[in-house]
Scaffold this motif. Sequence first.
Motif, mmCIF file in Angstrom:
data_model
loop_
_atom_site.group_PDB
_atom_site.id
_atom_site.type_symbol
_atom_site.label_atom_id
_atom_site.label_comp_id
_atom_site.label_asym_id
_atom_site.label_seq_id
_atom_site.Cartn_x
_atom_site.Cartn_y
_atom_site.Cartn_z
ATOM 1 N N HIS A 104 30.976 11.819 6.865
ATOM 2 C CA HIS A 104 31.566 12.609 7.951
ATOM 3 C C HIS A 104 31.823 11.738 9.181
ATOM 4 O O HIS A 104 31.319 12.003 10.281
ATOM 5 C CB HIS A 104 30.697 13.827 8.303
ATOM 6 C CG HIS A 104 30.471 14.720 7.132
ATOM 7 N ND1 HIS A 104 29.256 14.855 6.523
ATOM 8 C CD2 HIS A 104 31.335 15.497 6.433
ATOM 9 C CE1 HIS A 104 29.364 15.683 5.505
ATOM 10 N NE2 HIS A 104 30.620 16.086 5.433
ATOM 11 N N LEU A 105 32.631 10.703 8.968
ATOM 12 C CA LEU A 105 33.001 9.761 10.020
ATOM 13 C C LEU A 105 34.520 9.685 10.135
ATOM 14 O O LEU A 105 35.215 9.623 9.118
ATOM 15 C CB LEU A 105 32.495 8.348 9.696
ATOM 16 C CG LEU A 105 30.995 8.137 9.595
ATOM 17 C CD1 LEU A 105 30.702 6.777 8.977
ATOM 18 C CD2 LEU A 105 30.360 8.243 10.966
ATOM 19 N N LEU A 106 35.009 9.665 11.366
ATOM 20 C CA LEU A 106 36.431 9.489 11.635
ATOM 21 C C LEU A 106 36.554 8.518 12.799
ATOM 22 O O LEU A 106 35.866 8.658 13.810
ATOM 23 C CB LEU A 106 37.089 10.817 12.019
ATOM 24 C CG LEU A 106 38.562 10.735 12.437
ATOM 25 C CD1 LEU A 106 39.469 10.646 11.219
ATOM 26 C CD2 LEU A 106 38.951 11.920 13.285
ATOM 27 N N SER A 107 37.428 7.534 12.641
ATOM 28 C CA SER A 107 37.678 6.590 13.716
ATOM 29 C C SER A 107 39.180 6.423 13.897
ATOM 30 O O SER A 107 39.916 6.335 12.910
ATOM 31 C CB SER A 107 37.037 5.233 13.409
ATOM 32 O OG SER A 107 37.335 4.300 14.426
ATOM 33 N N ILE A 108 39.603 6.419 15.157
ATOM 34 C CA ILE A 108 41.013 6.197 15.474
ATOM 35 C C ILE A 108 41.142 5.096 16.522
ATOM 36 O O ILE A 108 40.201 4.809 17.251
ATOM 37 C CB ILE A 108 41.719 7.476 15.977
ATOM 38 C CG1 ILE A 108 41.140 7.923 17.315
ATOM 39 C CG2 ILE A 108 41.676 8.588 14.965
ATOM 40 C CD1 ILE A 108 42.195 8.349 18.285
ATOM 41 N N ARG A 109 42.335 4.508 16.578
ATOM 42 C CA ARG A 109 42.667 3.519 17.597
ATOM 43 C C ARG A 109 44.032 3.887 18.161
ATOM 44 O O ARG A 109 44.961 4.182 17.408
ATOM 45 C CB ARG A 109 42.719 2.120 16.989
ATOM 46 C CG ARG A 109 43.144 1.031 17.968
ATOM 47 C CD ARG A 109 43.044 -0.351 17.363
ATOM 48 N NE ARG A 109 41.703 -0.660 16.888
ATOM 49 C CZ ARG A 109 40.685 -1.083 17.662
ATOM 50 N NH1 ARG A 109 40.873 -1.233 18.946
ATOM 51 N NH2 ARG A 109 39.512 -1.362 17.142
ATOM 52 N N ILE A 110 44.145 3.883 19.491
ATOM 53 C CA ILE A 110 45.432 4.118 20.124
ATOM 54 C C ILE A 110 46.201 2.802 20.109
ATOM 55 O O ILE A 110 45.692 1.778 20.560
ATOM 56 C CB ILE A 110 45.273 4.654 21.557
ATOM 57 C CG1 ILE A 110 44.648 6.055 21.514
ATOM 58 C CG2 ILE A 110 46.622 4.676 22.278
ATOM 59 C CD1 ILE A 110 44.429 6.690 22.877
ATOM 60 N N ILE A 123 35.055 6.748 17.677
ATOM 61 C CA ILE A 123 34.384 7.112 16.428
ATOM 62 C C ILE A 123 33.744 8.471 16.657
ATOM 63 O O ILE A 123 33.100 8.703 17.685
ATOM 64 C CB ILE A 123 33.285 6.090 16.054
ATOM 65 C CG1 ILE A 123 33.877 4.691 15.883
ATOM 66 C CG2 ILE A 123 32.550 6.536 14.795
ATOM 67 C CD1 ILE A 123 32.824 3.591 15.809
ATOM 68 N N ILE A 124 33.925 9.365 15.692
ATOM 69 C CA ILE A 124 33.239 10.654 15.738
ATOM 70 C C ILE A 124 32.455 10.797 14.439
ATOM 71 O O ILE A 124 32.960 10.483 13.355
ATOM 72 C CB ILE A 124 34.230 11.825 15.977
ATOM 73 C CG1 ILE A 124 33.489 13.139 16.201
ATOM 74 C CG2 ILE A 124 35.239 11.930 14.868
ATOM 75 C CD1 ILE A 124 34.366 14.254 16.756
ATOM 76 N N SER A 125 31.192 11.220 14.571
ATOM 77 C CA SER A 125 30.350 11.423 13.387
ATOM 78 C C SER A 125 29.715 12.804 13.465
ATOM 79 O O SER A 125 29.420 13.302 14.555
ATOM 80 C CB SER A 125 29.282 10.326 13.273
ATOM 81 O OG SER A 125 28.374 10.382 14.355
ATOM 82 N N LEU A 126 29.515 13.407 12.290
ATOM 83 C CA LEU A 126 28.908 14.731 12.188
ATOM 84 C C LEU A 126 27.640 14.633 11.355
ATOM 85 O O LEU A 126 27.617 13.927 10.341
ATOM 86 C CB LEU A 126 29.867 15.705 11.497
ATOM 87 C CG LEU A 126 30.973 16.351 12.331
ATOM 88 C CD1 LEU A 126 31.841 15.353 13.028
ATOM 89 C CD2 LEU A 126 31.800 17.282 11.479
ATOM 90 N N HIS A 127 26.615 15.371 11.797
ATOM 91 C CA HIS A 127 25.313 15.324 11.130
ATOM 92 C C HIS A 127 24.719 16.729 11.078
ATOM 93 O O HIS A 127 24.723 17.439 12.088
ATOM 94 C CB HIS A 127 24.365 14.401 11.906
ATOM 95 C CG HIS A 127 24.998 13.084 12.240
ATOM 96 N ND1 HIS A 127 25.015 12.036 11.367
ATOM 97 C CD2 HIS A 127 25.689 12.681 13.343
ATOM 98 C CE1 HIS A 127 25.663 11.018 11.926
ATOM 99 N NE2 HIS A 127 26.083 11.388 13.113
ATOM 100 N N ILE A 141 28.676 13.546 17.362
ATOM 101 C CA ILE A 141 28.567 12.411 18.276
ATOM 102 C C ILE A 141 29.937 11.742 18.327
ATOM 103 O O ILE A 141 30.511 11.423 17.287
ATOM 104 C CB ILE A 141 27.505 11.403 17.794
ATOM 105 C CG1 ILE A 141 26.142 12.083 17.641
ATOM 106 C CG2 ILE A 141 27.423 10.214 18.763
ATOM 107 C CD1 ILE A 141 25.087 11.213 16.978
ATOM 108 N N GLU A 142 30.460 11.570 19.544
ATOM 109 C CA GLU A 142 31.728 10.868 19.704
ATOM 110 C C GLU A 142 31.541 9.745 20.718
ATOM 111 O O GLU A 142 31.012 9.957 21.807
ATOM 112 C CB GLU A 142 32.849 11.802 20.159
ATOM 113 C CG GLU A 142 34.190 11.100 20.191
ATOM 114 C CD GLU A 142 35.389 12.017 20.215
ATOM 115 O OE1 GLU A 142 36.517 11.491 20.284
ATOM 116 O OE2 GLU A 142 35.225 13.245 20.143
ATOM 117 N N SER A 143 31.972 8.562 20.325
ATOM 118 C CA SER A 143 31.884 7.403 21.208
ATOM 119 C C SER A 143 33.262 6.767 21.323
ATOM 120 O O SER A 143 34.123 6.953 20.467
ATOM 121 C CB SER A 143 30.880 6.389 20.662
ATOM 122 O OG SER A 143 31.297 5.899 19.402
#
Length: 194
Positions: A104-110, A123-127, A141-143
């Motif tokens: 459950h991880l998603l990462s994007i770059r502009i 990066i966003i992660s779900l737990h 959690i989003e960083s």
Amino acid sequence: MDDNGIENSANPNLEREYIRRHHKHELSENQCSSTLVKHIKAPVHIVWSLVRRFDQPQKYKPFISRCVVKGNMEIGTVREVDVKSGLPATRSTERLELLDDNEHLLSIRIVGGDHRLKNYSSIISLHPESIEGGRIGTLVIESFVVDAPEGNTKDETCYFVEALIKCNLKSLADISERLAVQDRTDSMNRVLRE
């Protein structure tokens, strides 16, 4: 850990461990970074069904009016996002860096757009976590890391980005919790019909 085998992430040590494990950013001199945490009263599968949709961020991000994807949801896929009026931008070009349905991880770059968020990545992660009443909720959690644009301090830049992310996370919580209630209601109705 509760009776269901789910970690109770109200534990700050557990949150720190998730951040250490999943939210690594290389920071250069003129960049700022921050990590935000949101507890959502809905199970991970419901929250993830919204977050993982790189092709439909407007489902929960209130500042996005439209999204057009170029590619087929693989690493490197690019989306063109139209931003609603009221923000200092009209469009953003974003690349999918990571999409992990198991973790459950998603990462994007502009990678482009008419805004001042240069070298932005998130990066966003779900737990899963236990919430009141023994139900299962989600710790989100989003960083992010981003350049501080000329004329702005790192603190000002972080404050602006954090405000946008907080709005997105609040919207994500509202929609996910509404879907969770609907899911429970539908399940009860099925049981009553049987």
